[in-house]
Design a protein around this motif. Structure first.
Motif, PDB file in Angstrom:
ATOM      1  N   GLY A 183     -30.299  -7.310 -40.691  1.00 24.26           N
ATOM      2  CA  GLY A 183     -31.598  -6.843 -41.356  1.00 24.26           C
ATOM      3  C   GLY A 183     -31.914  -5.595 -40.985  1.00 24.26           C
ATOM      4  N   SER A 184     -31.393  -4.887 -40.288  1.00 24.21           N
ATOM      5  CA  SER A 184     -32.358  -4.562 -39.583  1.00 24.21           C
ATOM      6  C   SER A 184     -32.403  -2.484 -39.776  1.00 24.21           C
ATOM      7  N   SER A 185     -32.708  -1.575 -39.151  1.00 25.24           N
ATOM      8  CA  SER A 185     -32.783   0.074 -39.489  1.00 25.24           C
ATOM      9  C   SER A 185     -30.963   0.221 -39.317  1.00 25.24           C
ATOM     10  N   ALA A 186     -31.344   1.488 -38.904  1.00 27.38           N
ATOM     11  CA  ALA A 186     -29.980   2.211 -37.927  1.00 27.38           C
ATOM     12  C   ALA A 186     -31.039   2.486 -37.126  1.00 27.38           C
ATOM     13  N   TYR A 187     -31.798   2.252 -36.286  1.00 26.52           N
ATOM     14  CA  TYR A 187     -32.670   2.812 -35.017  1.00 26.52           C
ATOM     15  C   TYR A 187     -31.989   1.413 -34.389  1.00 26.52           C
ATOM     16  N   GLU A 188     -32.493   0.842 -35.081  1.00 24.34           N
ATOM     17  CA  GLU A 188     -32.427  -0.609 -33.850  1.00 24.34           C
ATOM     18  C   GLU A 188     -31.405  -1.322 -33.748  1.00 24.34           C
ATOM     19  N   ALA A 189     -30.260  -0.589 -35.043  1.00 23.91           N
ATOM     20  CA  ALA A 189     -29.340  -1.137 -34.675  1.00 23.91           C
ATOM     21  C   ALA A 189     -28.604  -0.815 -33.174  1.00 23.91           C
ATOM     22  N   LYS A 226     -42.329  -3.848 -38.522  1.00 21.63           N
ATOM     23  CA  LYS A 226     -42.150  -5.250 -39.406  1.00 21.63           C
ATOM     24  C   LYS A 226     -40.379  -6.211 -38.176  1.00 21.63           C
ATOM     25  N   GLY A 227     -40.952  -7.147 -38.088  1.00 24.43           N
ATOM     26  CA  GLY A 227     -39.458  -7.593 -37.387  1.00 24.43           C
ATOM     27  C   GLY A 227     -39.198  -9.554 -38.126  1.00 24.43           C
ATOM     28  N   THR A 228     -38.145  -9.921 -37.716  1.00 25.77           N
ATOM     29  CA  THR A 228     -38.046 -11.172 -38.561  1.00 25.77           C
ATOM     30  C   THR A 228     -37.121 -12.412 -36.936  1.00 25.77           C
ATOM     31  N   ILE A 229     -37.650 -13.621 -37.706  1.00 26.34           N
ATOM     32  CA  ILE A 229     -37.504 -14.640 -36.458  1.00 26.34           C
ATOM     33  C   ILE A 229     -35.948 -15.451 -37.209  1.00 26.34           C
ATOM     34  N   ASP A 230     -34.636 -15.091 -37.090  1.00 23.17           N
ATOM     35  CA  ASP A 230     -33.336 -15.417 -36.782  1.00 23.17           C
ATOM     36  C   ASP A 230     -33.251 -16.849 -37.454  1.00 23.17           C
ATOM     37  N   PRO A 231     -32.415 -16.996 -38.973  1.00 20.01           N
ATOM     38  CA  PRO A 231     -31.803 -16.697 -38.837  1.00 20.01           C
ATOM     39  C   PRO A 231     -32.832 -15.509 -40.774  1.00 20.01           C
ATOM     40  N   LYS A 232     -31.627 -14.562 -41.031  1.00 21.48           N
ATOM     41  CA  LYS A 232     -32.986 -13.625 -41.871  1.00 21.48           C
ATOM     42  C   LYS A 232     -31.901 -13.965 -43.044  1.00 21.48           C
ATOM     43  N   ASP A 233     -32.647 -13.930 -44.189  1.00 15.42           N
ATOM     44  CA  ASP A 233     -32.479 -15.107 -45.619  1.00 15.42           C
ATOM     45  C   ASP A 233     -33.433 -14.582 -46.653  1.00 15.42           C
ATOM     46  N   ILE A 234     -32.890 -14.728 -47.750  1.00 14.36           N
ATOM     47  CA  ILE A 234     -33.668 -14.607 -49.044  1.00 14.36           C
ATOM     48  C   ILE A 234     -35.275 -15.312 -49.100  1.00 14.36           C
TER      49      ILE A 234
END
Length: 314
Positions: free
Chosen positions: A78-84, A185-193
């Motif tokens: 669920g990241s941007s192209a740059y982050e990937a 902006k970030g995420t603590i996985d897992p990413k979900d709805i």
């Protein structure tokens, strides 16, 4: 601005099969020159993800998405192209926005390895946000914390030896969407709805791209008037929302998406899945998203109370 330069061709040459293997993901079926996998970013009982070894490309027959290894990492994290690209270039640890199919394998893998330096490690979670984060929500985002606080958490975490505090918005899989008072902006996985039960009875489901938009409508309408809602937490999660709606037998929603190409594509994805969509972005067509519209309306209220906005305000 990101000033780091990445060799795009070198990154795209990283074998997708090797990357998936490093994630603990193996093919369900192997053929001459390609393999089929269970897509790791959604529930996929049919092994719909094809990886072409010769071209080093992937295609998901279930969602009609595909591309290079960069596109795949964007889907998985669920990241941007740059982050990937940063993740692939720096050899960062693989943290899947995983489905239940791979979650157990990945968990066992992490237990037996040293924790990578880039993984966010939660130090504590509390229900009360620090004052500076409260001020940010009130003064910059114009969020009414009297109705919004119960949906938010204070996430204090460590990464790379440094500690950070952020606003956390929980998702249904136990992960968190993170925001600070600046641009992070970030995420603590897992990413979900994220799923919100709502207070209004017999009301159509609402669906939002991000939690700031949900909190904006919550502030405008009040908790008692909020319908059951889905927050995507990334437009890449639209397939998860579609699966949930189908599972629950829901065939209509009100969509509060951004006024950009990604928002229009998400809207089209819902419609293509046979879901009747009321496009609520028409109410804020002059603004990037619902929160930007909300902030503008609240700013005007300082000088004059504007007329009622049909469809959004009370």
């Amino acid at each position: 601005m990101n000033n780091e330069y990445y060799d795009l061709q070198h990154i795209k040459a990283i074998p997708i099969a090797d990357y998936l293997h490093a994630c603990g993901i193996e093919p369900a079926k192997r053929y001459n020159g390609y393999a089929l996998y269970h897509a790791p970013y959604r529930k996929d009982a049919n092994a719909s993800l094809k990886v072409d070894f010769r071209q080093n490309l992937w295609h998901d027959y279930g969602t009609s998405q595909g591309g290079s290894i960069i596109d795949l990492v964007m889907q998985m994290q669920g990241s941007s192209a740059y982050e990937a690209m940063a993740h692939l270039t720096e050899g960062k640890a693989i943290t899947l926005a995983s489905s239940s199919f791979h979650r157990e394998t990945h968990t066992e893998q992490i237990r037996g390895e040293q924790r990578p330096s880039n993984v966010r490690r939660i130090l504590f979670i509390s229900e009360e946000l620090p004052q500076y984060l409260q001020n940010y929500l009130r003064e910059v985002r114009r969020i009414n914390l009297a109705v919004a606080s119960s949906y938010l958490r204070h996430i204090h975490y460590e990464v790379g030896g440094r500690e950070y505090s952020t606003i956390g918005f929980p998702n249904r899989a136990g992960g968190y969407e993170l925001r600070d008072d600046k641009t992070f902006k970030g995420t603590i996985d897992p990413k979900d709805i994220s799923l919100i039960a709502g207070e209004a009875n017999n009301a159509p489901h609402c669906i939002f791209e991000g939690f700031m938009d949900f909190l904006s409508l919550l502030t405008m309408k009040g908790k008692e008037a909020i319908s059951p809602s889905i927050v995507l937490n990334s437009v890449s999660n639209i397939h998860r929302a579609v699966a949930y709606l189908h599972e629950k037998g829901l065939d209509s929603v009100q969509a509060f998406f951004d006024n950009d190409q990604a928002g229009r594509q998400a809207l089209h994805s819902l419609q293509s899945a046979g879901i009747n969509v009321e496009d609520m972005s028409r109410h804020y067509s002059r603004y990037k998203d619902l929160n930007e519209y909300h902030v503008a309306q609240r700013t005007e209220l300082k000088q004059v109370i504007p007329p009622r906005t049909r469809g959004l305000g009370r």
